[in-house]
Design a protein around this motif. Structure first.
Motif, short mmCIF file in Angstrom:
data_model
loop_
_atom_site.label_atom_id
_atom_site.label_comp_id
_atom_site.label_asym_id
_atom_site.label_seq_id
_atom_site.Cartn_x
_atom_site.Cartn_y
_atom_site.Cartn_z
N THR A 1 -2.25 -21.41 -9.66
CA THR A 1 -1.04 -21.34 -8.75
C THR A 1 0.02 -20.96 -8.84
N GLN B 1 0.66 -17.11 -6.47
CA GLN B 1 1.96 -16.89 -5.78
C GLN B 1 2.49 -15.56 -6.57
N ALA C 1 -1.65 -26.60 -4.39
CA ALA C 1 -1.11 -27.07 -5.21
C ALA C 1 -0.90 -28.35 -5.62
N PRO D 1 -0.94 -21.85 -1.02
CA PRO D 1 -1.10 -22.04 -2.58
C PRO D 1 -0.26 -23.15 -3.45
#
Length: 703
Positions: A434, A438, A492, A488
């Motif tokens: 993640t 990001q 997560a 995202p």
């Protein structure tokens, strides 16, 4: 063991890392196969079909890393077909309200039962549950469900094709299994020098037998030096025991015992050389001590007499045959008939194994079966985890049932060690992947490349510990599903939360509804006692009817005894890791009594091994009374096994009566050396049975 200590030890096991990695070439090959599926379908058909195909390729590749001596290509094809079917049915059920949880429960129950076939089948079947949960989240119509199922199966077919076109160490596992057998024999010979009654570890022999069973295709392509050597190893085992044992071999003290130690040391060095040659495929380099194995007494030094001399002659002949077989590269010329020697073993194709597998699974459909209990537990936990995640409306709620499916195993130690490793590995994997998404905002093709890289790392870490493997798998799934639209960071948090929910539910359920191995120790012991009795009886019966072919009977009984012993040892090892104090399953029988009884049954099996080492030739004089004794022994051990389970006293008075009649007949008959061997061997059997009676004495009073 307390709950705290058990949880601490299993958690430590799950998080333990090993520096030994899986073969990098195999890991690269598996990742290349995934790439060959993922990138073309992504370019031609888009994200959704590419995700299904990549999941199929990944699971099919993972199946080939399981411990199996079957051709890897066939494992990949079978896994791909199973994934295709589960994906197709999952898509169909997802379109009907309320049907998918029912299908999930039924499929998970079947996956739990698949453990009856073996660990490889259990792992692959469990993976199909996970893939079903993942791919049905991709919204499709019923018309395209078949397409997703086909591309999932296509991923397995591509893995099989890559394995076939890029073979890596095709016979390494078989070589290692056979070499381990000779290495164990060498170690056994060394132990016999100090402890003439030492026991051989049967595990390498069982593994070598599984490895030597080949399909017709394997039989045509098998290296010649792998043919027949296992049968020779089986004949060396009792010969070593007979030479060292003071009852039927060299005397306990004196020059002949020193001579026997020299021969055992020389045999160990020769078998080490054989093991190295088999493992590497190199020519045999015999040690300088090899001439000691010619014929005892022809060179300088004390002479071995009687049965010990015959044992050394047989041992030298067997080692020469093994050496000649490797030097010629063709052991098929070894045609000397020996009772109990193993012949060629043919492994049926997967399609022909289906009826056998179904019968194996059907035998587990009983409430007391550990496999049945695991199947019920797995189906219940996976379905409940799925239903609990639904009300929250999480898009990634399927991680809860998926985690539960991947964590649960048929025993406590594996479930808890994998559970802790899965939770830790998933949290780390999701967090890392993640963070990458990001910060870098990669595109579709970069995400696909990262997914392939991560799955290569997961393949590489298969032997390092489940935690590190889970990190690779989690990042693979995150990058693969990252091809879909979504936030995202939010994703997560959902994945981590659902992973904790599913893993915690699985561990809690096992704690509340466990399957303790301790409760099954008595049953495993009874099975081994009956099997050891059949083996000893089959060997003794050969002495009265030497002309009758009994090789298959002896061999089958020996294999049954080994299998029963292995199951008992595995159950005891798993029981040692279980928390709390549990009954053995036999009221009044303590764990200490089971340990002592296990040692006594081991002595019974060893006595049979010594008798097998001197099996008479077809033209030998029969030993009167041996068949009657064998019949009484088999019946008495079977009755004792039943008495052990039902709470009745265990006694062998009938065998002692048969022993007296046998010795009375031997006193008047001219049975020669064979009679002396039978007398000594059956006396050892009697000692083992008396030890068993003493071990279990008093256990019936409290029932």
């Amino acid at each position: 063991m307390s709950w705290f200590a058990a949880l601490r030890d299993t958690a430590r096991t799950g998080l333990t890392l090993d520096r030994a990695l899986t073969d990098p070439k195999r890991a690269l090959r598996g990742a290349v196969a995934v790439a060959l599926v993922l990138f073309p379908i992504l370019a031609v058909s888009g994200v959704r079909l590419a995700t299904s195909a990549a999941m199929g390729a990944f699971i099919a590749g993972a199946a080939t890393f399981q411990r199996s001596f079957r051709p890897r290509a066939s494992l990949a094809v079978a896994a791909g077909i199973g994934l295709g079917i589960s994906s197709f049915l999952g898509y169909l059920a997802a379109g009907v309200y309320g049907l998918f949880p029912v299908l999930l429960a039924v499929w998970a129950f079947g996956a739990g039962l698949a453990w009856a076939i073996g660990p490889t089948a259990g792992v692959v079947a469990t993976n199909t549950v996970s893939v079903m949960l993942i791919v049905v989240q991709l919204p499709v119509s019923t018309a395209t469900a078949l397409g997703h199922g086909l591309v999932a199966a296509f991923g397995g077919i591509v893995q099989a094709a890559v394995i076939t076109l890029w073979p890596i160490g095709s016979w390494t596992a078989q070589r290692d299994a056979l070499a381990d057998t000779y290495a164990e024999l060498a170690d056994y010979a060394r132990r016999l020098r100090q402890d003439p009654t030492a026991h051989v570890d049967p595990e390498p022999f069982m593994t070598a037998r599984h490895a030597s069973a080949v399909t017709p295709w394997q039989d045509r392509h098998r290296p010649p030096e792998l043919r027949g050597l296992r049968g020779i190893a089986e004949r060396i085992r009792p010969t070593l025991a007979a030479l060292a044992d003071p009852k039927v071999g060299a005397p306990e003290e004196g020059p002949e015992r020193d001579r026997a130690r020299e021969v055992l040391a020389a045999a160990a060095e020769v078998m080490d050389a054989l093991a190295r040659a088999i493992r590497a495929g190199d020519p045999v380099r015999l040690p300088r001590s090899a001439p000691l194995l010619t014929v005892a007494g022809t060179d300088e030094g004390p002479r071995l007499q009687g049965a010990a001399r015959r044992s050394v002659r047989r041992l030298g002949g067997l080692l020469r045959k093994a050496t000649d077989a490797l030097e010629r590269g063709d052991a098929d010329t070894i045609t000397t008939p020996v009772v109990g020697a193993g012949g060629a073993l043919h492994r049926p194709s997967i399609s022909r194994m289906l009826p056998v597998a179904l019968r194996t699974v059907r035998r587990q459909l009983r409430p007391r079966s550990a496999i049945f209990q695991h199947a019920v537990r797995l189906a219940g936990v996976v379905t409940v985890a799925y239903l609990l995640a639904r009300p929250f409306g999480f898009h990634h709620g399927y991680w809860a049932p998926m985690t539960a499916a991947m964590v649960m195993r048929p025993d406590f130690a594996q479930t808890y060690s994998r559970g802790v490793a899965r939770l830790v590995g998933t949290v780390v994997g999701v967090a890392v992947s993640t963070l990458v998404v990001q910060l870098a905002h990669p595109g579709e093709w970069v995400l696909a490349a990262l997914a392939v890289l991560c799955i290569g790392g997961a393949y590489l870490a298969f032997r390092t510990g489940y935690a590190l493997t889970t990190v690779g798998i989690s990042t693979y799934v995150v990058f693969l599903l990252g091809l879909q639209a979504g936030n995202p960071l939010e994703t997560a948090f959902e994945r981590v939360g659902m992973t904790l929910l599913g893993g915690s539910l699985a561990l809690l359920t096992y704690a509340l509804f466990p399957t303790w191995q301790t409760a099954r120790l008595g049953e495993r012991l009874a099975e081994w006692l009956a099997a050891a009795g059949r083996y000893a009886a089959a060997v003794v019966a050969c002495y009265e009817q030497p002309a009758m072919p009994r090789g298959r009977v002896v061999r089958s009984a020996l294999l049954d005894s080994r299998e029963a012993r292995s199951e008992l040892i595995q159950a005891m090892e798993r029981a040692d890791a279980e928390p709390g104090r549990h009954e053995s399953g036999l009221a009044g029988v303590t764990r200490r009594q089971i340990d002592r009884a296990r040692a006594a049954v081991g002595h019974l099996g060893r006595a049979a091994v010594l008798l097998e080492a001197h099996l008479p030739a077809a033209d030998a004089e029969p030993v009167p009374g041996a068949a009657e004794y064998a019949e009484e022994l088999q019946l008495a051990t079977a009755l004792a096994a039943g008495a052990l389970l039902t709470g009745r006293p265990v006694e062998f008075a009938a065998v002692r009566g048969a022993q007296e009649r046998l010795e009375a007949g031997l006193a008047t008959a001219a049975a020669g050396v064979q009679g002396d061997v039978v007398r000594a061997g059956t006396r050892l059997v009697g000692v083992a049975l008396r030890d068993l009676e003493r071990a279990l004495r008093g256990s019936s009073e409290g029932r």
